[in-house]
Design a protein around this motif. Structure first.
Motif, PDB file in Angstrom:
ATOM      1  N   ALA A  16       0.830  -1.207   0.000  1.00 27.49           N
ATOM      2  CA  ALA A  16       0.000   0.000   0.000  1.00 27.49           C
ATOM      3  C   ALA A  16       0.859   1.250   0.000  1.00 27.49           C
ATOM      4  O   ALA A  16       0.591   2.209  -0.737  1.00 27.49           O
ATOM      5  CB  ALA A  16      -0.912  -0.011   1.222  1.00 27.49           C
ATOM      6  N   ILE A  17       1.913   1.242   0.800  1.00 27.73           N
ATOM      7  CA  ILE A  17       2.805   2.398   0.887  1.00 27.73           C
ATOM      8  C   ILE A  17       3.511   2.640  -0.441  1.00 27.73           C
ATOM      9  O   ILE A  17       3.668   3.787  -0.884  1.00 27.73           O
ATOM     10  CB  ILE A  17       3.819   2.181   2.029  1.00 27.73           C
ATOM     11  CG1 ILE A  17       3.112   2.287   3.386  1.00 27.73           C
ATOM     12  CG2 ILE A  17       4.957   3.181   1.940  1.00 27.73           C
ATOM     13  CD1 ILE A  17       3.978   1.867   4.552  1.00 27.73           C
ATOM     14  N   GLU A  18       3.954   1.560  -1.089  1.00 30.40           N
ATOM     15  CA  GLU A  18       4.616   1.705  -2.383  1.00 30.40           C
ATOM     16  C   GLU A  18       3.669   2.299  -3.421  1.00 30.40           C
ATOM     17  O   GLU A  18       4.047   3.151  -4.223  1.00 30.40           O
ATOM     18  CB  GLU A  18       5.148   0.351  -2.858  1.00 30.40           C
ATOM     19  CG  GLU A  18       6.341  -0.167  -2.074  1.00 30.40           C
ATOM     20  CD  GLU A  18       7.521   0.793  -2.137  1.00 30.40           C
ATOM     21  OE1 GLU A  18       7.815   1.316  -3.235  1.00 30.40           O
ATOM     22  OE2 GLU A  18       8.132   1.028  -1.085  1.00 30.40           O
ATOM     23  N   ARG A  19       2.439   1.851  -3.412  1.00 26.18           N
ATOM     24  CA  ARG A  19       1.442   2.388  -4.343  1.00 26.18           C
ATOM     25  C   ARG A  19       1.228   3.875  -4.115  1.00 26.18           C
ATOM     26  O   ARG A  19       1.159   4.672  -5.053  1.00 26.18           O
ATOM     27  CB  ARG A  19       0.118   1.648  -4.175  1.00 26.18           C
ATOM     28  CG  ARG A  19       0.127   0.228  -4.717  1.00 26.18           C
ATOM     29  CD  ARG A  19      -0.083   0.231  -6.218  1.00 26.18           C
ATOM     30  NE  ARG A  19      -0.450  -1.094  -6.711  1.00 26.18           N
ATOM     31  CZ  ARG A  19      -0.875  -1.340  -7.941  1.00 26.18           C
ATOM     32  NH1 ARG A  19      -1.013  -0.336  -8.798  1.00 26.18           N
ATOM     33  NH2 ARG A  19      -1.175  -2.562  -8.331  1.00 26.18           N
ATOM     34  N   MET A  20       1.118   4.260  -2.839  1.00 30.98           N
ATOM     35  CA  MET A  20       0.856   5.655  -2.518  1.00 30.98           C
ATOM     36  C   MET A  20       2.060   6.540  -2.793  1.00 30.98           C
ATOM     37  O   MET A  20       1.918   7.733  -3.077  1.00 30.98           O
ATOM     38  CB  MET A  20       0.425   5.775  -1.057  1.00 30.98           C
ATOM     39  CG  MET A  20      -0.914   5.092  -0.781  1.00 30.98           C
ATOM     40  SD  MET A  20      -1.488   5.258   0.915  1.00 30.98           S
ATOM     41  CE  MET A  20      -1.910   6.996   0.950  1.00 30.98           C
ATOM     42  N   PHE A  25      -3.091   8.394  -4.474  1.00 30.36           N
ATOM     43  CA  PHE A  25      -4.281   7.586  -4.244  1.00 30.36           C
ATOM     44  C   PHE A  25      -5.079   8.146  -3.074  1.00 30.36           C
ATOM     45  O   PHE A  25      -4.528   8.739  -2.144  1.00 30.36           O
ATOM     46  CB  PHE A  25      -3.899   6.134  -3.929  1.00 30.36           C
ATOM     47  CG  PHE A  25      -3.570   5.300  -5.139  1.00 30.36           C
ATOM     48  CD1 PHE A  25      -4.548   4.538  -5.757  1.00 30.36           C
ATOM     49  CD2 PHE A  25      -2.282   5.273  -5.656  1.00 30.36           C
ATOM     50  CE1 PHE A  25      -4.258   3.754  -6.867  1.00 30.36           C
ATOM     51  CE2 PHE A  25      -1.980   4.496  -6.759  1.00 30.36           C
ATOM     52  CZ  PHE A  25      -2.964   3.736  -7.377  1.00 30.36           C
ATOM     53  N   ILE A  26      -6.383   7.911  -3.088  1.00 29.15           N
ATOM     54  CA  ILE A  26      -7.246   8.211  -1.952  1.00 29.15           C
ATOM     55  C   ILE A  26      -7.508   6.900  -1.223  1.00 29.15           C
ATOM     56  O   ILE A  26      -8.145   5.999  -1.781  1.00 29.15           O
ATOM     57  CB  ILE A  26      -8.583   8.826  -2.402  1.00 29.15           C
ATOM     58  CG1 ILE A  26      -8.353  10.160  -3.105  1.00 29.15           C
ATOM     59  CG2 ILE A  26      -9.510   9.009  -1.199  1.00 29.15           C
ATOM     60  CD1 ILE A  26      -9.630  10.768  -3.659  1.00 29.15           C
ATOM     61  N   PRO A  27      -7.015   6.756   0.020  1.00 26.50           N
ATOM     62  CA  PRO A  27      -7.312   5.525   0.760  1.00 26.50           C
ATOM     63  C   PRO A  27      -8.798   5.458   1.106  1.00 26.50           C
ATOM     64  O   PRO A  27      -9.394   6.456   1.514  1.00 26.50           O
ATOM     65  CB  PRO A  27      -6.465   5.662   2.028  1.00 26.50           C
ATOM     66  CG  PRO A  27      -5.455   6.720   1.721  1.00 26.50           C
ATOM     67  CD  PRO A  27      -6.129   7.649   0.769  1.00 26.50           C
ATOM     68  N   ILE A  28      -9.405   4.294   0.958  1.00 32.08           N
ATOM     69  CA  ILE A  28     -10.804   4.099   1.346  1.00 32.08           C
ATOM     70  C   ILE A  28     -10.906   2.817   2.167  1.00 32.08           C
ATOM     71  O   ILE A  28     -10.113   1.893   2.004  1.00 32.08           O
ATOM     72  CB  ILE A  28     -11.751   4.017   0.127  1.00 32.08           C
ATOM     73  CG1 ILE A  28     -11.412   2.807  -0.758  1.00 32.08           C
ATOM     74  CG2 ILE A  28     -11.732   5.301  -0.675  1.00 32.08           C
ATOM     75  CD1 ILE A  28     -12.468   2.508  -1.807  1.00 32.08           C
ATOM     76  N   ALA A  29     -11.877   2.789   3.078  1.00 32.02           N
ATOM     77  CA  ALA A  29     -12.117   1.600   3.898  1.00 32.02           C
ATOM     78  C   ALA A  29     -13.574   1.201   3.743  1.00 32.02           C
ATOM     79  O   ALA A  29     -13.931   0.440   2.850  1.00 32.02           O
ATOM     80  CB  ALA A  29     -11.761   1.888   5.354  1.00 32.02           C
ATOM     81  N   GLU A 159       1.278   9.073   2.781  1.00 31.25           N
ATOM     82  CA  GLU A 159       1.112   8.450   4.090  1.00 31.25           C
ATOM     83  C   GLU A 159      -0.223   7.728   4.214  1.00 31.25           C
ATOM     84  O   GLU A 159      -1.232   8.165   3.656  1.00 31.25           O
ATOM     85  CB  GLU A 159       1.206   9.501   5.196  1.00 31.25           C
ATOM     86  CG  GLU A 159       2.611  10.005   5.451  1.00 31.25           C
ATOM     87  CD  GLU A 159       2.653  10.957   6.629  1.00 31.25           C
ATOM     88  OE1 GLU A 159       3.527  10.782   7.503  1.00 31.25           O
ATOM     89  OE2 GLU A 159       1.823  11.894   6.672  1.00 31.25           O
ATOM     90  N   LEU A 160      -0.191   6.664   5.006  1.00 31.10           N
ATOM     91  CA  LEU A 160      -1.386   5.879   5.283  1.00 31.10           C
ATOM     92  C   LEU A 160      -1.627   5.866   6.787  1.00 31.10           C
ATOM     93  O   LEU A 160      -0.699   5.633   7.568  1.00 31.10           O
ATOM     94  CB  LEU A 160      -1.184   4.444   4.780  1.00 31.10           C
ATOM     95  CG  LEU A 160      -2.357   3.465   4.970  1.00 31.10           C
ATOM     96  CD1 LEU A 160      -3.533   3.884   4.089  1.00 31.10           C
ATOM     97  CD2 LEU A 160      -1.909   2.044   4.630  1.00 31.10           C
TER      98      LEU A 160
END
Length: 281
Positions: A16-20, A25-29, A159-160
């Motif tokens: 996830a960090i590499e992708r961001m 990207f917009i993180p979604i849950a 950041e995540l």
């Protein structure tokens, strides 16, 4: 127009960090506020954190750590939260509808940074900190500093949010969380208030923490009230004056607006009621 340029669902935090780091990207849950957000802007890329196992609640000595992907229902029903962060559990139990609570997450409620986010005032009285991860490593930031304005945070694009850490509920401390809405059914908060006080011998308040949502530009602790309460003897008159101090603080920080004639007496009453409940009157 809704325009999703990319959608990814990583299975590890590192992925996830590499992708961001590679793209914005917009993180979604839970995605409960996804459509309104998409309507505000142009094309976007979505990173689904549902596969990262961030739905946990842990006891870390003096802290309770809640994963960013933990739903409001899970938090509300957690015994660990009820025993140590009761106001957080109550606040999460009042968010939206059952369907929203079953899907929406604590990390999403914070990242959205809405002035009326129900969980934030409750988290603030427990000195909440946000744990974030990026290629540069992990960092922690106080929740009070993380939210910098309506719908704006200090999260960097790479950041995540990993988790939220709260100090445990101190022994012999009472608390209350109150939410004011237009109706008893599903509603958005018009105002919310969280208060915890510790009372010592002779009914003297040893410490107090009070925070409010939909009162200031961002959910905030009301330090003026906390200072006046500390060392004072519990009384209805004290709590009434505390409400007046809270209203004065609101006007000083937000100015007089069209909503002030409504909010001023309501904040006075809500503060008085929350402190009275926290004191066990």
């Amino acid at each position: 127009m809704i325009n999703v340029l990319d959608y990814v669902r990583p299975i590890t935090i590192d992925e996830a960090i590499e992708r961001m780091a590679a793209d914005e990207f917009i993180p979604i849950a839970g995605g409960t506020d996804l459509i309104p957000q998409l309507r505000r802007g142009n094309g976007c890329r979505l990173l689904d954190i549902g596969g990262l196992n961030l739905d946990f609640i842990r006891d870390n000595d003096e802290w309770i750590e809640i994963g960013a992907g933990t739903t409001h229902t899970e938090i509300h029903e957690s015994k660990l939260v009820k025993d140590n962060l009761p106001l957080v559990g109550r606040a999460c139990g009042l968010i939206g509808s059952i369907q929203i609570r079953n899907r929406g997450t604590l990390g999403g409620n914070i990242a959205n940074a809405s002035p009326c986010a129900d969980s934030v005032p409750a988290l603030l009285v427990y000195d909440a900190e946000i744990k974030l991860a990026s290629r540069a490593g992990e960092r922690r930031i106080n929740l009070a500093e993380f939210i910098k304005g309506p719908y704006r945070t200090n999260r960097r694009p790479d950041e995540l949010i990993i988790s939220i850490l709260c100090r445990k509920h101190a022994p012999a401390t009472g608390g209350a969380f109150l939410k004011l809405g237009r109706r008893q059914a599903v509603n958005i908060s018009r105002m919310s208030l969280a208060a915890i006080i510790k009372i010592g011998e002779n009914s003297i308040i040893e410490s107090a923490r009070v925070s409010a949502g939909s009162v200031f530009p961002v959910p905030s602790r009301i330090q003026e009230v906390e200072i006046m309460l500390s060392g004072a003897a519990v009384s209805p008159e004290l709590f009434r004056k505390a409400g007046e101090v809270a209203a004065e603080s609101m006007i000083a920080k937000s100015g007089r607006r069209w909503s002030t004639p409504y909010k001023e007496p309501v904040l006075i009453g809500l503060t008085q009621r929350a402190l009275t409940m926290a004191a066990g009157f």
